[in-house]
Design a protein around this motif. Structure first.
Motif, PDB file in Angstrom:
ATOM      1  N   ASP A  56       6.253  -0.962   7.860  1.00  0.00           N
ATOM      2  CA  ASP A  56       6.073   0.362   7.275  1.00  0.00           C
ATOM      3  C   ASP A  56       7.352   0.751   6.534  1.00  0.00           C
ATOM      4  O   ASP A  56       8.444   0.340   6.914  1.00  0.00           O
ATOM      5  N   TYR A  57       7.201   1.539   5.503  1.00  0.00           N
ATOM      6  CA  TYR A  57       8.384   2.056   4.821  1.00  0.00           C
ATOM      7  C   TYR A  57       8.212   3.553   4.593  1.00  0.00           C
ATOM      8  O   TYR A  57       7.110   4.060   4.471  1.00  0.00           O
ATOM      9  N   GLN A  58       9.350   4.225   4.558  1.00  0.00           N
ATOM     10  CA  GLN A  58       9.368   5.685   4.409  1.00  0.00           C
ATOM     11  C   GLN A  58       9.839   6.116   3.030  1.00  0.00           C
ATOM     12  O   GLN A  58       9.843   7.299   2.713  1.00  0.00           O
ATOM     13  N   SER A  59      10.284   5.158   2.234  1.00  0.00           N
ATOM     14  CA  SER A  59      10.766   5.492   0.892  1.00  0.00           C
ATOM     15  C   SER A  59      10.691   4.238   0.034  1.00  0.00           C
ATOM     16  O   SER A  59      10.618   3.114   0.549  1.00  0.00           O
ATOM     17  N   ALA A  60      10.727   4.436  -1.275  1.00  0.00           N
ATOM     18  CA  ALA A  60      10.714   3.287  -2.188  1.00  0.00           C
ATOM     19  C   ALA A  60      11.947   2.419  -1.944  1.00  0.00           C
ATOM     20  O   ALA A  60      11.893   1.197  -2.029  1.00  0.00           O
ATOM     21  N   MET A  61      13.070   3.077  -1.611  1.00  0.00           N
ATOM     22  CA  MET A  61      14.294   2.324  -1.350  1.00  0.00           C
ATOM     23  C   MET A  61      14.140   1.445  -0.113  1.00  0.00           C
ATOM     24  O   MET A  61      14.601   0.300  -0.095  1.00  0.00           O
TER      25      MET A  61
ATOM     26  N   TRP B 271       7.910   7.161  -1.949  1.00  0.00           N
ATOM     27  CA  TRP B 271       6.674   6.570  -1.446  1.00  0.00           C
ATOM     28  C   TRP B 271       6.758   6.330   0.058  1.00  0.00           C
ATOM     29  O   TRP B 271       7.817   6.013   0.589  1.00  0.00           O
ATOM     30  N   GLN B 272       5.613   6.439   0.712  1.00  0.00           N
ATOM     31  CA  GLN B 272       5.500   6.028   2.117  1.00  0.00           C
ATOM     32  C   GLN B 272       4.264   5.144   2.238  1.00  0.00           C
ATOM     33  O   GLN B 272       3.241   5.437   1.611  1.00  0.00           O
ATOM     34  N   GLY B 273       4.380   4.082   3.023  1.00  0.00           N
ATOM     35  CA  GLY B 273       3.214   3.225   3.181  1.00  0.00           C
ATOM     36  C   GLY B 273       3.515   1.971   3.976  1.00  0.00           C
ATOM     37  O   GLY B 273       4.412   1.954   4.822  1.00  0.00           O
ATOM     38  N   HIS B 274       2.749   0.934   3.684  1.00  0.00           N
ATOM     39  CA  HIS B 274       2.860  -0.330   4.410  1.00  0.00           C
ATOM     40  C   HIS B 274       3.020  -1.482   3.432  1.00  0.00           C
ATOM     41  O   HIS B 274       2.542  -1.405   2.313  1.00  0.00           O
ATOM     42  N   VAL B 275       3.666  -2.523   3.906  1.00  0.00           N
ATOM     43  CA  VAL B 275       3.813  -3.717   3.080  1.00  0.00           C
ATOM     44  C   VAL B 275       3.634  -4.953   3.956  1.00  0.00           C
ATOM     45  O   VAL B 275       4.107  -5.002   5.087  1.00  0.00           O
ATOM     46  N   ILE B 276       2.900  -5.923   3.415  1.00  0.00           N
ATOM     47  CA  ILE B 276       2.752  -7.209   4.093  1.00  0.00           C
ATOM     48  C   ILE B 276       3.538  -8.242   3.307  1.00  0.00           C
ATOM     49  O   ILE B 276       3.401  -8.328   2.082  1.00  0.00           O
TER      50      ILE B 276
ATOM     51  N   GLN C 197       0.860  -1.181   0.000  1.00  0.00           N
ATOM     52  CA  GLN C 197       0.000   0.000   0.000  1.00  0.00           C
ATOM     53  C   GLN C 197       0.898   1.234   0.000  1.00  0.00           C
ATOM     54  O   GLN C 197       1.739   1.385   0.881  1.00  0.00           O
ATOM     55  N   VAL C 198       0.714   2.061  -0.998  1.00  0.00           N
ATOM     56  CA  VAL C 198       1.418   3.345  -1.014  1.00  0.00           C
ATOM     57  C   VAL C 198       0.436   4.378  -0.482  1.00  0.00           C
ATOM     58  O   VAL C 198      -0.569   4.684  -1.114  1.00  0.00           O
ATOM     59  N   SER C 199       0.715   4.879   0.707  1.00  0.00           N
ATOM     60  CA  SER C 199      -0.225   5.813   1.353  1.00  0.00           C
ATOM     61  C   SER C 199       0.016   7.249   0.927  1.00  0.00           C
ATOM     62  O   SER C 199      -0.915   8.030   0.788  1.00  0.00           O
TER      63      SER C 199
END
Lengths: 155, 80
Positions: free
Chosen positions: A137-142, A123-128, A114-116
């Motif tokens: 959670d991630y704060q960047s695409a990297m 990008w910032q969002g969540h990944v399962i 999910q890109v929030s």
């Protein structure tokens, strides 16, 4: 042990199913909620490009910063608003219907992304990670790539 | 949904040029990179605000039109 699976709820969920790891890169399929057909990627670069293309097409989440390029700036082409009060992604949803993408699985690994937000040109969002049922959670695409890479290395 | 058209340039993979890029990472903030990338062949520089943007700049250069806009050496507008 609980039977409650990690789930994400968003209009722009993307399921990244990694089938292979060849030449130090990942191959697989990208599923999204508005098509029965997955999109194939042959490397992480193409994966990012397809994902960014989908987010642009849906105009969701909106970019906070304009795209930079070495070339003369081209105006982004978004879907024509039939109704200016309606989000582009809502129109896409109406036209195509919604499918469940959280049941798709890759041969090597599955990531439900999910890109929030699209702030700070990333990008910032969540990944399962579906196989381990862990959510991060991630704060960047990297950082998203780093998370995916960690799971793929564990295999 | 119809086929995706992700890239701004329309040149397919086999039409790619080669390119040399000099990357200077000035900061590592917010879990990503900020800095400047120079496209050596064209002697053009751009600032990038994230690794994603760096990748997109390089990818854009590789997919872009072969004839450059000569009059567009100025930096592009940064913010929307």
């Amino acid at each position: 042990m609980s039977d409650n699976k990690q789930m994400l709820y968003a209009r722009n969920l993307i399921s990244v199913c990694v089938d292979g790891v060849e030449n130090g890169d990942y191959q697989g399929w990208i599923w999204h909620q508005y098509s029965d057909e997955p999109l194939e990627f042959e490397g992480f670069l193409q994966m990012l490009s397809i994902m960014e293309g989908l987010l642009d097409e849906w105009d969701f989440p909106q970019k906070a910063l304009a795209t930079r390029s070495f070339f003369k700036q081209e105006k982004p082409v978004y879907k024509k608003h039939v109704n200016p009060d309606e989000l582009v992604i809502d129109q896409v949803q109406k036209e195509n219907g919604v499918r469940n993408v959280q049941n798709k699985r890759g041969k090597r690994a599955t990531f439900i992304v999910q890109v929030s937000f699209r702030q700070r040109a990333t990008w910032q969002g969540h990944v399962i990670h579906a196989e381990s049922d862990e959510k991060k959670d991630y704060q960047s695409a990297m950082e998203l790539l780093r998370i995916m890479d960690e799971y793929l290395r564990e295999k | 949904m119809a086929k995706m058209d992700n890239d701004q340039g329309q040149i397919p993979y086999h039409g790619r040029k080669k390119g040399s890029f000099i990357v200077k990472v000035d900061y590592c903030e917010n879990e990503t990179w900020q800095g400047r990338v120079t496209w050596a062949e064209e002697n053009k520089s751009e600032h990038f605000r994230s690794a994603l943007e760096l990748i997109k700049l390089i990818d854009g250069a590789m997919h872009g039109k072969l004839s450059l806009h000569q009059d567009d050496d100025k930096e592009n507008a940064g913010t929307a």
